[in-house]
Scaffold this active site. Sequence first.
Site, PDB file in Angstrom:
ATOM      1  N   GLU A  53      10.306   7.368   7.034  1.00 24.21           N
ATOM      2  CA  GLU A  53       8.916   7.695   6.296  1.00 24.21           C
ATOM      3  C   GLU A  53       9.322   8.525   5.304  1.00 24.21           C
ATOM      4  O   GLU A  53      10.555   9.454   5.622  1.00 24.21           O
ATOM      5  CB  GLU A  53       8.172   8.751   7.479  1.00 24.21           C
TER       6      GLU A  53
ATOM      7  N   SER B 125      -5.352   3.405   2.833  1.00 24.50           N
ATOM      8  CA  SER B 125      -6.736   2.694   2.261  1.00 24.50           C
ATOM      9  C   SER B 125      -6.656   2.397   0.675  1.00 24.50           C
ATOM     10  O   SER B 125      -7.101   1.553   0.207  1.00 24.50           O
ATOM     11  CB  SER B 125      -7.759   3.590   2.808  1.00 24.50           C
TER      12      SER B 125
ATOM     13  N   ASP C 220       3.663   1.280   0.518  1.00 26.09           N
ATOM     14  CA  ASP C 220       2.355   0.860   0.883  1.00 26.09           C
ATOM     15  C   ASP C 220       1.917  -0.556   0.251  1.00 26.09           C
ATOM     16  O   ASP C 220       1.411  -1.251   0.687  1.00 26.09           O
ATOM     17  CB  ASP C 220       1.307   1.902   0.658  1.00 26.09           C
TER      18      ASP C 220
HETATM   19  C1  GLA Z   1       2.403   7.597   1.410  1.00 25.31           C
HETATM   20  C2  GLA Z   1       2.963   7.108   0.054  1.00 25.31           C
HETATM   21  C3  GLA Z   1       4.212   5.938   0.593  1.00 25.31           C
HETATM   22  C4  GLA Z   1       5.344   6.972   1.260  1.00 25.31           C
HETATM   23  C5  GLA Z   1       4.624   7.365   2.561  1.00 25.31           C
HETATM   24  C6  GLA Z   1       5.560   8.353   3.464  1.00 25.31           C
HETATM   25  O1  GLA Z   1       1.864   6.645   2.179  1.00 25.31           O
HETATM   26  O2  GLA Z   1       2.069   6.337  -0.404  1.00 25.31           O
HETATM   27  O3  GLA Z   1       5.002   5.827  -0.531  1.00 25.31           O
HETATM   28  O4  GLA Z   1       5.975   7.688   0.423  1.00 25.31           O
HETATM   29  O5  GLA Z   1       3.568   8.413   2.097  1.00 25.31           O
HETATM   30  O6  GLA Z   1       6.453   7.455   3.871  1.00 25.31           O
END
Ligand code: GLA
Length: 383
Positions: free
Chosen positions: A31, A124, A168
């Site tokens: 994360e 989302s 994501d």
């Molecule tokens: C959000 C961002 C990702 C990532 C996460 C944390 O979802 O869009 O790129 O940095 O936070 O891991």
Amino acid sequence: MIEKLEQSFRERYNIKPTMLKSPARINLIGEHVDYCNGMVMPAAIDKKLLFAFAKNNSKVINVISENYDNSFSFDLENLSCYQEGSWGIYIQAIIEILLEDGYNLEGLDCNMLGNIPIGAGLSSSAALCCGFLSSINNLFDFNISAFELGLIAQNAEVRIGLNCGLMDQYAVLFGKKNKFIHLDCRNLTHQYLELDLGKYELVLIDSKIEHDLKADSFYNDKRKACESAVRVIAENYPKVNSLRDVDNIILQNMINILTFEEYSSASYVINENKRVKEVANAIIKNDLDTIGQKLFETHQGLSKDFGVSTIEMDFLVDLAKTEESIIGARMMGGGFGGCTLNLIESANKEIVLNRMLKKYQTKTNINAEIYYIAIDDGIQILN
Ligand code: GLA
């Protein structure tokens, strides 16, 4: 949901639409390291946003959200007026980027219907951006690769104000049923890992503290802290290009030079990269106890070193620790709200989770929600 959306599109436009599914994502571990050239382990899940779309032989793009019962129209010949609204700005950003890149966009009608909770850390917005882009790519035969689609979708987020990584979008586009994506964000290569959960499963608890990463500056601020740590370290260690090149020895040597924020952020990222490696090995050995332990450690790091948890999510993870049938839990996603991810024994899970929900309600006065999830394929055309 698919039939409902298809039918309402037909009723409105009198034409059979193409249907596309764009999933939400979870992240097992890794994360806040995607924008630091780190390693992550996301997966697409069975919560999704559906798109029904067809060309309309005009120069106007009409997009309707059946969830929100609202719509936006974009005149391709006069895009100057910026569309206000929660999701319209993402669509507008994508249209702008495609036009700037010289794609020959034409008019289309698009209806959306989904069940991804907003602000819950399930991405989302990546489902929206990647899904809309993939719909366009399909409709106009643009032949944009999945990887390029991910970069455009990421660019749309940046344009709106969130300086996010690529995790994501990658999960939404490259997801595979029952597989985690072990993505190396330094060289952007990935490997699929299958995790046999045996008598356990992954369950999300939504704290119902909604985050809006682009409205609050904390996400961009955290990224800035990591980047300024790299700049300072690189003055002493010229081979360092990102926190991926920094180990705990280098970091200790820099402790008096870095600010507290730079130091603690970098420390979290370095340790999280180590945990991702350990979890990848544990998956191969099917060592669920280690995976669970690493989830707890990641939460500790996100909460205490990185500082992106909330009292509510800390409480949910503390509650998980008191339950024998939960062997790992952590807050998931960008932070400051959203879901916790729990590795829980399937037998009796309802009793355990409901007990947690009750205690959470008593403490916070908030009704949390449980999401049972399955790891699913990424974006797919459905017909
Ligand atoms: C959000 C961002 C990702 C990532 C996460 C944390 O979802 O869009 O790129 O940095 O936070 O891991």
